[in-house]
Motif scaffolding. Sequence first.
Motif, PDB file in Angstrom:
ATOM      1  N   SER A   5       0.801  -0.756  -0.024  1.00 62.95           N
ATOM      2  CA  SER A   5       0.234  -0.393  -0.254  1.00 62.95           C
ATOM      3  C   SER A   5       0.985   1.017   0.023  1.00 62.95           C
ATOM      4  O   SER A   5       0.560   2.598   0.192  1.00 62.95           O
ATOM      5  N   HIS A   6       2.171   0.917  -0.130  1.00 60.94           N
ATOM      6  CA  HIS A   6       3.344   2.297  -0.211  1.00 60.94           C
ATOM      7  C   HIS A   6       3.578   3.023  -1.277  1.00 60.94           C
ATOM      8  O   HIS A   6       3.979   1.511  -2.151  1.00 60.94           O
ATOM      9  N   SER A   7       3.654   3.967  -1.842  1.00 56.28           N
ATOM     10  CA  SER A   7       4.174   4.276  -3.091  1.00 56.28           C
ATOM     11  C   SER A   7       5.254   4.082  -3.732  1.00 56.28           C
ATOM     12  O   SER A   7       6.752   3.665  -2.091  1.00 56.28           O
ATOM     13  N   ILE A   8       6.819   4.301  -4.382  1.00 54.71           N
ATOM     14  CA  ILE A   8       7.641   3.989  -4.316  1.00 54.71           C
ATOM     15  C   ILE A   8       8.687   5.219  -3.404  1.00 54.71           C
ATOM     16  O   ILE A   8       9.418   4.888  -3.197  1.00 54.71           O
ATOM     17  N   LEU A   9       7.604   6.364  -2.958  1.00 52.14           N
ATOM     18  CA  LEU A   9       8.894   6.785  -2.638  1.00 52.14           C
ATOM     19  C   LEU A   9       8.797   7.018  -1.141  1.00 52.14           C
ATOM     20  O   LEU A   9       9.881   7.713  -0.875  1.00 52.14           O
ATOM     21  N   GLY A  10       8.079   5.910  -0.543  1.00 54.16           N
ATOM     22  CA  GLY A  10       7.765   5.897   1.109  1.00 54.16           C
ATOM     23  C   GLY A  10       6.339   6.088   1.890  1.00 54.16           C
ATOM     24  O   GLY A  10       6.637   5.141   3.178  1.00 54.16           O
ATOM     25  N   PRO A  12       2.249   6.015   2.452  1.00 49.73           N
ATOM     26  CA  PRO A  12       1.314   5.544   1.485  1.00 49.73           C
ATOM     27  C   PRO A  12      -0.066   6.194   0.615  1.00 49.73           C
ATOM     28  O   PRO A  12       0.207   7.575   0.611  1.00 49.73           O
ATOM     29  N   ARG A  13       0.108   5.192  -0.387  1.00 46.32           N
ATOM     30  CA  ARG A  13      -0.923   6.456  -1.151  1.00 46.32           C
ATOM     31  C   ARG A  13      -2.405   6.034  -0.382  1.00 46.32           C
ATOM     32  O   ARG A  13      -2.956   5.631   0.783  1.00 46.32           O
ATOM     33  N   ILE A  14      -2.691   7.830  -0.636  1.00 44.24           N
ATOM     34  CA  ILE A  14      -3.893   7.752  -0.121  1.00 44.24           C
ATOM     35  C   ILE A  14      -5.145   8.497  -1.214  1.00 44.24           C
ATOM     36  O   ILE A  14      -4.763   8.952  -2.791  1.00 44.24           O
TER      37      ILE A  14
END
Length: 69
Positions: A5-10, A12-14
């Motif tokens: 559920s986390h993006s590449i940048l670290g 969480p995606r919301i």
Amino acid sequence: MIKSSHSILGWPRICIGKNLSDLEVFVVCSNILLNFELSSYNNKPIDDIEIFGVTIHPPEFPVKLIKRK
């Protein structure tokens, strides 16, 4: 493959519309409470037992909405 559920940048995606949808639910519930009186359908007290499952929730019960004057 495990989905994260986390993006590449670290962080969480919301959902981009989450704040708008939360506000809309608040406005709808507020308008119902402002314009209607809620009571039990058969004028008996509503049972406040809890049903345990994945989440804890009350049993379903019918509600009567009476338009405020």
